[in-house]
Design a protein around this motif. Structure first.
Motif, PDB file in Angstrom:
ATOM      1  N   LEU A 280       0.830  -1.208   0.000  1.00 49.91           N
ATOM      2  CA  LEU A 280       0.000   0.000   0.000  1.00 49.91           C
ATOM      3  C   LEU A 280       0.863   1.257   0.000  1.00 49.91           C
ATOM      4  O   LEU A 280       0.571   2.228  -0.715  1.00 49.91           O
ATOM      5  CB  LEU A 280      -0.930  -0.008   1.222  1.00 49.91           C
ATOM      6  N   VAL A 281       1.936   1.236   0.794  1.00 51.10           N
ATOM      7  CA  VAL A 281       2.836   2.392   0.812  1.00 51.10           C
ATOM      8  C   VAL A 281       3.483   2.569  -0.558  1.00 51.10           C
ATOM      9  O   VAL A 281       3.652   3.698  -1.039  1.00 51.10           O
ATOM     10  CB  VAL A 281       3.902   2.230   1.914  1.00 51.10           C
ATOM     11  N   SER A 282       3.845   1.458  -1.190  1.00 50.07           N
ATOM     12  CA  SER A 282       4.443   1.563  -2.523  1.00 50.07           C
ATOM     13  C   SER A 282       3.439   2.110  -3.536  1.00 50.07           C
ATOM     14  O   SER A 282       3.810   2.826  -4.469  1.00 50.07           O
ATOM     15  CB  SER A 282       4.976   0.209  -2.975  1.00 50.07           C
ATOM     16  N   MET A 283       2.156   1.793  -3.355  1.00 45.75           N
ATOM     17  CA  MET A 283       1.131   2.366  -4.232  1.00 45.75           C
ATOM     18  C   MET A 283       1.053   3.879  -4.064  1.00 45.75           C
ATOM     19  O   MET A 283       0.832   4.616  -5.038  1.00 45.75           O
ATOM     20  CB  MET A 283      -0.230   1.744  -3.941  1.00 45.75           C
ATOM     21  N   ILE A 284       1.239   4.334  -2.835  1.00 53.37           N
ATOM     22  CA  ILE A 284       1.317   5.786  -2.625  1.00 53.37           C
ATOM     23  C   ILE A 284       2.432   6.355  -3.487  1.00 53.37           C
ATOM     24  O   ILE A 284       2.292   7.414  -4.113  1.00 53.37           O
ATOM     25  CB  ILE A 284       1.536   6.108  -1.139  1.00 53.37           C
ATOM     26  N   GLY A 285       3.560   5.638  -3.543  1.00 54.71           N
ATOM     27  CA  GLY A 285       4.672   6.091  -4.365  1.00 54.71           C
ATOM     28  C   GLY A 285       4.334   6.158  -5.836  1.00 54.71           C
ATOM     29  O   GLY A 285       4.744   7.086  -6.543  1.00 54.71           O
ATOM     30  N   VAL A 286       3.574   5.192  -6.329  1.00 54.97           N
ATOM     31  CA  VAL A 286       3.157   5.198  -7.739  1.00 54.97           C
ATOM     32  C   VAL A 286       2.392   6.474  -8.045  1.00 54.97           C
ATOM     33  O   VAL A 286       2.715   7.225  -8.982  1.00 54.97           O
ATOM     34  CB  VAL A 286       2.263   3.984  -8.050  1.00 54.97           C
ATOM     35  N   PHE A 287       1.383   6.718  -7.253  1.00 50.32           N
ATOM     36  CA  PHE A 287       0.510   7.857  -7.549  1.00 50.32           C
ATOM     37  C   PHE A 287       1.133   9.181  -7.121  1.00 50.32           C
ATOM     38  O   PHE A 287       0.756  10.238  -7.636  1.00 50.32           O
ATOM     39  CB  PHE A 287      -0.860   7.626  -6.918  1.00 50.32           C
ATOM     40  N   ALA A 288       2.109   9.134  -6.202  1.00 50.35           N
ATOM     41  CA  ALA A 288       2.847  10.351  -5.872  1.00 50.35           C
ATOM     42  C   ALA A 288       3.649  10.829  -7.070  1.00 50.35           C
ATOM     43  O   ALA A 288       3.749  12.040  -7.328  1.00 50.35           O
ATOM     44  CB  ALA A 288       3.758  10.102  -4.673  1.00 50.35           C
ATOM     45  N   LEU A 289       4.231   9.890  -7.803  1.00 54.01           N
ATOM     46  CA  LEU A 289       4.971  10.276  -9.011  1.00 54.01           C
ATOM     47  C   LEU A 289       4.032  10.928 -10.015  1.00 54.01           C
ATOM     48  O   LEU A 289       4.326  11.997 -10.562  1.00 54.01           O
ATOM     49  CB  LEU A 289       5.640   9.050  -9.627  1.00 54.01           C
ATOM     50  N   VAL A 290       2.871  10.316 -10.239  1.00 54.67           N
ATOM     51  CA  VAL A 290       1.892  10.895 -11.163  1.00 54.67           C
ATOM     52  C   VAL A 290       1.445  12.265 -10.659  1.00 54.67           C
ATOM     53  O   VAL A 290       1.392  13.241 -11.424  1.00 54.67           O
ATOM     54  CB  VAL A 290       0.683   9.957 -11.314  1.00 54.67           C
ATOM     55  N   GLY A 291       1.121  12.335  -9.368  1.00 51.56           N
ATOM     56  CA  GLY A 291       0.621  13.592  -8.811  1.00 51.56           C
ATOM     57  C   GLY A 291       1.641  14.700  -8.837  1.00 51.56           C
ATOM     58  O   GLY A 291       1.297  15.869  -9.068  1.00 51.56           O
ATOM     59  N   THR A 292       2.910  14.370  -8.624  1.00 45.04           N
ATOM     60  CA  THR A 292       3.940  15.411  -8.595  1.00 45.04           C
ATOM     61  C   THR A 292       4.241  15.929  -9.989  1.00 45.04           C
ATOM     62  O   THR A 292       4.437  17.133 -10.185  1.00 45.04           O
ATOM     63  CB  THR A 292       5.219  14.871  -7.935  1.00 45.04           C
ATOM     64  N   VAL A 293       4.298  15.035 -10.971  1.00 47.92           N
ATOM     65  CA  VAL A 293       4.487  15.492 -12.347  1.00 47.92           C
ATOM     66  C   VAL A 293       3.310  16.364 -12.777  1.00 47.92           C
ATOM     67  O   VAL A 293       3.492  17.433 -13.379  1.00 47.92           O
ATOM     68  CB  VAL A 293       4.654  14.294 -13.298  1.00 47.92           C
ATOM     69  N   LEU A 294       2.092  15.942 -12.441  1.00 48.14           N
ATOM     70  CA  LEU A 294       0.919  16.746 -12.754  1.00 48.14           C
ATOM     71  C   LEU A 294       0.973  18.085 -12.029  1.00 48.14           C
ATOM     72  O   LEU A 294       0.642  19.137 -12.605  1.00 48.14           O
ATOM     73  CB  LEU A 294      -0.355  15.987 -12.367  1.00 48.14           C
ATOM     74  N   SER A 295       1.422  18.067 -10.769  1.00 53.44           N
ATOM     75  CA  SER A 295       1.530  19.307 -10.011  1.00 53.44           C
ATOM     76  C   SER A 295       2.550  20.253 -10.628  1.00 53.44           C
ATOM     77  O   SER A 295       2.342  21.468 -10.671  1.00 53.44           O
ATOM     78  CB  SER A 295       1.916  18.999  -8.561  1.00 53.44           C
ATOM     79  N   GLY A 296       3.672  19.695 -11.121  1.00 57.21           N
ATOM     80  CA  GLY A 296       4.647  20.540 -11.804  1.00 57.21           C
ATOM     81  C   GLY A 296       4.063  21.187 -13.044  1.00 57.21           C
ATOM     82  O   GLY A 296       4.287  22.374 -13.314  1.00 57.21           O
ATOM     83  N   TRP A 297       3.280  20.409 -13.812  1.00 54.47           N
ATOM     84  CA  TRP A 297       2.612  20.953 -14.993  1.00 54.47           C
ATOM     85  C   TRP A 297       1.630  22.050 -14.597  1.00 54.47           C
ATOM     86  O   TRP A 297       1.566  23.108 -15.233  1.00 54.47           O
ATOM     87  CB  TRP A 297       1.898  19.821 -15.720  1.00 54.47           C
ATOM     88  N   LEU A 298       0.854  21.822 -13.532  1.00 56.75           N
ATOM     89  CA  LEU A 298      -0.108  22.818 -13.072  1.00 56.75           C
ATOM     90  C   LEU A 298       0.592  24.068 -12.541  1.00 56.75           C
ATOM     91  O   LEU A 298       0.108  25.194 -12.733  1.00 56.75           O
ATOM     92  CB  LEU A 298      -0.989  22.216 -11.972  1.00 56.75           C
ATOM     93  N   THR A 299       1.751  23.872 -11.882  1.00 54.54           N
ATOM     94  CA  THR A 299       2.472  25.006 -11.303  1.00 54.54           C
ATOM     95  C   THR A 299       2.995  25.934 -12.373  1.00 54.54           C
ATOM     96  O   THR A 299       3.145  27.142 -12.143  1.00 54.54           O
ATOM     97  CB  THR A 299       3.621  24.487 -10.422  1.00 54.54           C
ATOM     98  N   ASP A 300       3.291  25.399 -13.552  1.00 59.81           N
ATOM     99  CA  ASP A 300       3.708  26.253 -14.674  1.00 59.81           C
ATOM    100  C   ASP A 300       2.562  27.117 -15.180  1.00 59.81           C
ATOM    101  O   ASP A 300       2.797  28.068 -15.937  1.00 59.81           O
ATOM    102  CB  ASP A 300       4.229  25.394 -15.835  1.00 59.81           C
TER     103      ASP A 300
END
Length: 441
Positions: A280-300
């Motif tokens: 479950l913790v590793s799944m957090i890591g999967v979606f954290a990568l997706v969420g952070t890349v998306l957040s970087g795109w949104l931050t631009d």
């Protein structure tokens, strides 16, 4: 002081920009270092069983690791400016390997604090989000927010890659082989960094990605420690610094502090198998990568302050509901919780980095290093608090509720970042030396 010097190189036309290769090596380095951050959660029970050390004393070592991880980061950023990214990365990885191998032969709890807390904390802290910010700042003009998002998201991805395998090794072979595995991984990165990583585009005769003209390599005359402390002295007089740092401390407390350190033992308390909890913790890591890349795109593209408000508010609601979802089985409800929490987990980093650069200009990476230090103080405090609370009450419930309340405070602080400077005329809009981030979109 930083002054530009004439470069010995001239930009050469290339089909593939080296910045992307540098970003890939930086990503792999962060992945390798981040794997160590996942270990305390699966080490607590084995160490408690083998040595009869209390969970609180084991959590102290994790707390020291997190705090030093944060404190070392701004100095590492200045040292990278002074001596080069590659040299500091090689020293940091060597320190990590030494700490991990020494941990396998420890016999006293103070040695855990020294080897895991101090050595690994210092090494991984040098390869943290300030490392990502420095790489992005040197090598990218365009797509900077996206690259920062990808690099910081790779920290969570490192836990995704390693955590299930490490949990299996701990469960079937013991905790020492797991640490040896991590040491070999870090050793591999030492070789790759020596071969590929370079400090600045000028070193290979290129422009930063997206730059319209050649950029000479900056030369830092001021001592690294003096510059780092000087930046801190100047930045702490800004209310914006304390708003950013306070909000980011809550970020640390509610991710590294409890999720990475106490989620697995909390799930085990409810009857869940260690491998299921680690997955479950590793799944957090999967979606954290997706969420952070998306957040970087949104931050631009959007106001980073409003993004932070949404991230912290959402995280608080999730943490408040977690005690009702934990149980012996990893059912649909807890899996859905993990997916959403993962999307928000590291999403706070890109907007925080860009706010630091917007408010503090060229010193933004070092300022973020200090903000990240406060992040880790929050993480360390919550890690220790969680361990001692579990020892005293036999339950993690109060920890989750406190974390949820703190997220509400962080959302308010994030909304105020920049507004106080605008009202007093000292904000980013009034600074002529603050670079525009929109150019990187």
């Amino acid at each position: 002081m930083t002054r530009e010097t004439a470069s010995q190189h001239r930009p050469t036309p290339v089909l593939f920009h080296r910045a992307w290769a540098i970003a890939l090596i930086a990503c792999l380095t962060i992945v390798a270092a981040a794997a160590f951050a996942a270990m305390p959660g699966i080490l607590i029970d084995p160490l408690h069983t083998e040595y009869q050390w209390s969970r609180g004393s084991i959590s102290v070592a994790a707390s020291v690791n997190m705090i030093l991880y944060g404190v070392i980061a701004p100095f590492a950023a200045a040292l990278m400016d002074r001596f080069g990214i590659r040299r500091i990365a090689l020293v940091a990885l060597s320190t990590i390997v030494a700490g991990a191998l020494l941990t396998t032969v420890m016999t006293e709890v103070w040695q855990l604090t020294l080897y895991w807390g101090v050595l690994i904390g210092a090494g991984t802290g040098s390869l943290s989000m300030t490392f990502a910010a420095t790489i992005a700042g040197h090598w990218f003009v365009k797509r900077r927010g996206l690259v920062i998002g990808a690099l910081t998201g790779s920290s969570a991805f490192g836990q995704l890659v390693f955590l299930p395998a490490l949990a299996w090794i701990v469960d079937h072979q013991g905790w020492r082989p797991a640490l040896v595995t991590l040491s070999l991984t870090a050793g591999t990165m030492i070789v790759l960094i020596a071969l590929v990583l370079r400090d600045h585009p000028a070193d290979v005769g290129q422009r930063p990605y997206g730059a319209t003209s050649f950029v000479a390599k900056p030369r830092t005359d001021e001592g690294a420690a003096r510059r780092t402390v000087g930046v801190l002295y100047r930045s702490v007089r800004s209310r914006g610094f304390w708003l950013l740092a306070g909000a980011f401390a809550v970020c640390g407390a509610t991710t590294n502090g409890i999720m990475w350190t106490h989620f697995v033992p909390a799930a085990q308390d409810e009857g869940m198998a260690v491998t299921a909890a680690a997955s479950l913790v590793s799944m957090i890591g999967v979606f954290a990568l997706v969420g952070t890349v998306l957040s970087g795109w949104l931050t631009d593209r959007f106001d980073p302050r409003l993004l932070l408000v949404g991230y912290y508010a959402g995280r608080g609601l999730l943490l408040a509901g977690l005690p009702a979802l934990l149980g012996p089985d990893a059912g649909a409800a807890i899996v859905s919780w993990v997916v959403v929490f993962g999307l928000l987990d590291v999403a706070t980093v890109p907007p925080t980095i860009l706010l630091c650069r917007r408010v503090f200009g060229a010193d933004g990476a070092i300022v973020f290093g200090w903000v990240n230090a406060v992040h880790q103080v929050g993480a360390g405090a919550m890690a220790a608090f969680g361990g001692f609370t579990r020892d005293a009450t036999g339950d993690y419930g109060p920890v989750w509720l406190l974390a949820a309340a703190l997220c509400g405070v962080a959302a308010v602080a994030a909304f105020r970042v920049g507004r106080t400077e605008e009202e007093s005329g000292d904000g980013p809009e009034s600074r002529t030396d603050a670079p525009s981030e929109s150019a990187g979109a």
